[in-house]
Design a protein around this motif. Structure first.
Motif, short mmCIF file in Angstrom:
data_model
loop_
_atom_site.label_atom_id
_atom_site.label_comp_id
_atom_site.label_asym_id
_atom_site.label_seq_id
_atom_site.Cartn_x
_atom_site.Cartn_y
_atom_site.Cartn_z
N TYR A 72 0.86 -1.18 0.00
CA TYR A 72 0.00 0.00 0.00
C TYR A 72 0.90 1.24 0.00
N LEU A 73 0.51 2.25 -0.75
CA LEU A 73 1.31 3.46 -0.89
C LEU A 73 1.53 4.16 0.44
N ASN A 74 0.47 4.30 1.25
CA ASN A 74 0.58 5.03 2.51
C ASN A 74 0.91 4.13 3.70
N ASN A 75 1.02 2.82 3.45
CA ASN A 75 1.32 1.88 4.53
C ASN A 75 2.11 0.70 3.94
N PRO A 76 3.40 0.90 3.68
CA PRO A 76 4.19 -0.11 2.98
C PRO A 76 4.33 -1.46 3.71
N SER A 77 3.99 -1.48 5.00
CA SER A 77 4.05 -2.76 5.72
C SER A 77 2.82 -3.63 5.42
N LYS A 78 1.80 -3.03 4.82
CA LYS A 78 0.60 -3.76 4.43
C LYS A 78 0.62 -3.96 2.93
N ARG A 79 0.24 -5.19 2.50
CA ARG A 79 0.31 -5.50 1.08
C ARG A 79 -0.99 -6.12 0.59
N GLY A 80 -1.21 -6.00 -0.70
CA GLY A 80 -2.34 -6.67 -1.33
C GLY A 80 -2.06 -8.17 -1.45
#
Length: 131
Positions: A72-80
């Motif tokens: 995620y752009l605003n939360n790089p620790s979270k991914r699709g």
């Protein structure tokens, strides 16, 4: 002092299709892998990942690999997620041994179908229903 704007252009991938933070790919599996199940390695953005193929997998079955998509752009620790579509490949040429095994499987399947239809006919006669 002003704002700095950065524009990124992502080149298309041969392996993945992207929709927002999710990625989509296709993997080819053999008939025996589809029937019996298996553990295979697939490519992800981070390298190879093991994925389980369930027994009785069909072509176009989708396997979801959580957290292996785009960050995620605003939360790089979270991914699709990564969605893997399976395609069962029919062999274009087989050995004599494989031909014998497929012939035996064909006979077993035919026998099962014939037994089921005989049982259905007997059930219909007993219950008074005829087709």
């Amino acid at each position: 002092s002003g704002d700095l704007y950065v524009v990124l252009h992502v080149l298309p991938s041969e392996n993945f299709k992207r929709e927002a933070v999710n990625l989509f790919t296709t993997t080819h599996i053999s008939f025996s892998q589809a029937v019996l199940g298996d553990t295979i390695e697939i490519d992800t953005l981070d390298g190879k990942e093991k994925v389980n193929i369930s027994p009785s997998t069909q072509t176009d079955t989708i396997i979801k690999v959580r957290g292996k998509g785009v960050p995620y752009l605003n939360n790089p620790s979270k991914r699709g997620d990564l969605f893997v579509k399976t395609v069962v490949v029919t062999p274009s040429s087989i050995s004599d041994e494989e031909r014998k095994l497929y012939q035996k499987l064909y006979e077993i399947e035919n026998n099962r179908v014939n037994k089921e239809s005989i049982i259905d006919k007997m059930r219909d006669v007993i219950s008074g229903h005829t087709k």
